[in-house]
Motif scaffolding. Structure first.
Motif, PDB file in Angstrom:
ATOM      1  N   ALA A   1      46.196   4.009  -2.156  1.00  0.00           N
ATOM      2  CA  ALA A   1      45.282   3.225  -1.492  1.00  0.00           C
ATOM      3  C   ALA A   1      44.129   3.045  -2.665  1.00  0.00           C
ATOM      4  O   ALA A   1      43.372   2.089  -2.376  1.00  0.00           O
ATOM      5  CB  ALA A   1      44.850   3.843  -0.207  1.00  0.00           C
ATOM      6  N   ASP A   2      43.896   4.092  -3.312  1.00  0.00           N
ATOM      7  CA  ASP A   2      42.858   3.789  -4.390  1.00  0.00           C
ATOM      8  C   ASP A   2      43.102   3.011  -5.220  1.00  0.00           C
ATOM      9  O   ASP A   2      43.178   3.412  -6.511  1.00  0.00           O
ATOM     10  CB  ASP A   2      42.379   5.567  -4.874  1.00  0.00           C
ATOM     11  N   LEU A   3      42.836   1.734  -5.334  1.00  0.00           N
ATOM     12  CA  LEU A   3      43.035   0.486  -6.241  1.00  0.00           C
ATOM     13  C   LEU A   3      42.181   0.836  -7.403  1.00  0.00           C
ATOM     14  O   LEU A   3      42.785   0.363  -8.513  1.00  0.00           O
ATOM     15  CB  LEU A   3      42.873  -0.619  -5.343  1.00  0.00           C
TER      16      LEU A   3
ATOM     17  N   ASP B   1      39.080   7.842  -7.104  1.00  0.00           N
ATOM     18  CA  ASP B   1      39.444   8.886  -6.221  1.00  0.00           C
ATOM     19  C   ASP B   1      38.489   8.982  -5.250  1.00  0.00           C
ATOM     20  O   ASP B   1      38.284   9.851  -4.355  1.00  0.00           O
ATOM     21  CB  ASP B   1      39.153  10.335  -6.965  1.00  0.00           C
ATOM     22  N   LYS B   2      37.868   7.457  -5.028  1.00  0.00           N
ATOM     23  CA  LYS B   2      37.012   7.474  -3.528  1.00  0.00           C
ATOM     24  C   LYS B   2      37.619   6.115  -2.755  1.00  0.00           C
ATOM     25  O   LYS B   2      38.269   5.453  -3.539  1.00  0.00           O
ATOM     26  CB  LYS B   2      35.707   7.236  -3.857  1.00  0.00           C
TER      27      LYS B   2
ATOM     28  N   VAL C   1      34.298   7.019   0.713  1.00  0.00           N
ATOM     29  CA  VAL C   1      34.657   8.324   0.815  1.00  0.00           C
ATOM     30  C   VAL C   1      35.398   9.027  -0.069  1.00  0.00           C
ATOM     31  O   VAL C   1      36.696   8.556  -0.597  1.00  0.00           O
ATOM     32  CB  VAL C   1      35.166   8.405   2.218  1.00  0.00           C
ATOM     33  N   SER C   2      34.985  10.171  -0.498  1.00  0.00           N
ATOM     34  CA  SER C   2      35.966  10.711  -1.633  1.00  0.00           C
ATOM     35  C   SER C   2      36.964  11.663  -1.084  1.00  0.00           C
ATOM     36  O   SER C   2      36.889  11.910   0.150  1.00  0.00           O
ATOM     37  CB  SER C   2      34.789  12.011  -2.411  1.00  0.00           C
ATOM     38  N   TRP C   3      37.836  11.886  -2.073  1.00  0.00           N
ATOM     39  CA  TRP C   3      39.055  12.678  -1.572  1.00  0.00           C
ATOM     40  C   TRP C   3      38.796  14.079  -1.249  1.00  0.00           C
ATOM     41  O   TRP C   3      39.095  14.659  -0.128  1.00  0.00           O
ATOM     42  CB  TRP C   3      40.115  12.804  -2.720  1.00  0.00           C
TER      43      TRP C   3
ATOM     44  N   GLU D   1      37.877  -0.793   3.037  1.00  0.00           N
ATOM     45  CA  GLU D   1      39.137  -1.412   2.921  1.00  0.00           C
ATOM     46  C   GLU D   1      40.325  -0.493   2.512  1.00  0.00           C
ATOM     47  O   GLU D   1      41.347  -0.709   3.200  1.00  0.00           O
ATOM     48  CB  GLU D   1      38.962  -2.812   2.029  1.00  0.00           C
ATOM     49  N   GLU D   2      39.987   0.139   1.402  1.00  0.00           N
ATOM     50  CA  GLU D   2      41.009   0.898   0.611  1.00  0.00           C
ATOM     51  C   GLU D   2      41.224   2.081   2.016  1.00  0.00           C
ATOM     52  O   GLU D   2      42.497   2.473   2.148  1.00  0.00           O
ATOM     53  CB  GLU D   2      40.424   1.600  -0.451  1.00  0.00           C
ATOM     54  N   PHE D   3      40.219   2.605   2.693  1.00  0.00           N
ATOM     55  CA  PHE D   3      40.530   3.558   3.855  1.00  0.00           C
ATOM     56  C   PHE D   3      41.520   2.847   4.779  1.00  0.00           C
ATOM     57  O   PHE D   3      42.381   3.566   5.412  1.00  0.00           O
ATOM     58  CB  PHE D   3      39.272   3.892   4.190  1.00  0.00           C
TER      59      PHE D   3
END
Length: 325
Positions: A172-174, A178-179, A128-130, A183-185
């Motif tokens: 969170a965006d490892l 920028d998406k 999912v993009s910012w 897991e990051e979400f």
């Protein structure tokens, strides 16, 4: 347009988006010591059983208990007890109860993230993009003027809310694209559960409590996050006095009257604290009549109000899951 109305609009947007790191203005900032309504587990000598209910069944499971009779709730609790008893020996040990509490916590997070992920990503793409997230949650800000964007209520403005989420997203965006992957979400929505986000949790807590922006938290800032008198010269309740004492004896380790970064970290993300084990020990203490440090089904059912509430308690839907019962 008044900012109060816009806060209603952003609340609606958040409800649609189903998640955001937007602060609620006056909420406490110790997620492991408050229930979903932001009430503390203990206020002085007052015990909040809702905290135990949510720890035992998960926060999202705590919405429909009033629809159940005590008899039905006990029956369904019995089914849960059988599931907790992993070795089927008729006793619930500390380890088994701890494992269950961890399971309910993971289940709540997985289900919460799943709901929000689907809302932002109905096509189930890998990321999912910012910009997609921003438009869903903050798109209404595109039509606001500078004054409206910067106007504060309870120390919070739309501009600061957006900046807060932007910063959290970046942490969170490892892979820095920028998406966010799922897991990051998950780290974005529940940073308190991710070691890589601990510095961010510390920073957000400090930002929220440090009203004079001097980089540390005074006892009045610490208390002001939990209690504000309704009138001048109002006598503080006993639990507030107890919190002041806790600040002095247990939070302010160097005795200088402030919480520094190190002290805030020890308070918010202590290295040696196991939330699930602490709660499991507390529940056993509440129900262990024969003091053998384990629970029988009868002991749990006799104290069902401790574990799952009563008809007077707005509780949860783990007991209303028809697929489990």
């Amino acid at each position: 347009m008044r900012i109060g109305l816009f806060f209603l609009l952003v609340a609606a947007a958040i409800s649609i988006a189903a998640a955001s790191s937007i602060p609620a203005g006056e909420l406490p900032h110790d997620p492991l010591e408050h229930d979903s309504l932001h009430h503390k587990h203990f206020d002085g000598d007052q015990h909040n059983q809702q905290y135990d209910h949510e720890a035992f069944l998960g926060a999202d499971e705590a919405k429909k208990f009033d629809e159940l009779t005590p008899e039905e709730s006990k029956r369904r609790l019995g089914v849960i007890v059988d599931r907790i008893d992993e070795d089927k020996d008729g006793f619930i040990t500390l380890a088994e109860l701890k494992n269950w509490i961890k399971f309910t916590q993971r289940r709540y997070i997985d289900e919460d993230v799943g709901r929000v992920w689907r809302k932002h990503n109905p096509e189930n793409n890998e990321t999912v993009s910012w910009e997609t997230y921003r438009k869903t949650v903050y798109g209404f800000m595109d039509v606001l003027d500078k004054e409206e964007l910067e106007q504060e209520e309870n120390g919070v403005s739309y501009k600061s809310m957006l900046a807060r989420d932007r910063r959290r997203w970046a942490v969170a965006d490892l892979d820095l694209d920028d998406k966010l992957t799922r897991e990051e979400f998950t780290a974005f929505l529940h940073p308190e559960e991710h070691p890589s986000m601990r510095d961010l949790v510390l920073q957000e807590t400090t930002d929220d409590l440090d009203k004079d922006k001097d980089g540390k938290i005074s006892v009045d800032e610490y208390i002001g996050d939990m209690y504000r008198p309704s009138e001048a010269n109002e006598e503080e309740p006993e639990w507030v006095l107890a919190e002041r004492e806790a600040f002095t004896k247990h939070r302010d380790l160097d005795g200088d009257g402030y919480l520094t970064e190190t002290e805030i970290r020890q308070w918010i993300v202590p290295n040696d604290f196991d939330h699930a084990e602490s709660e499991a020990k507390h529940l056993i203490f509440e129900a262990d009549v024969d003091h053998d440090e384990q629970l029988t089904k009868d002991e749990v059912l006799d104290k069902y109000d401790v574990f799952v509430g009563s008809q007077a308690t707005d509780f949860g839907e783990a007991l209303a899951r028809h697929d489990e019962f």
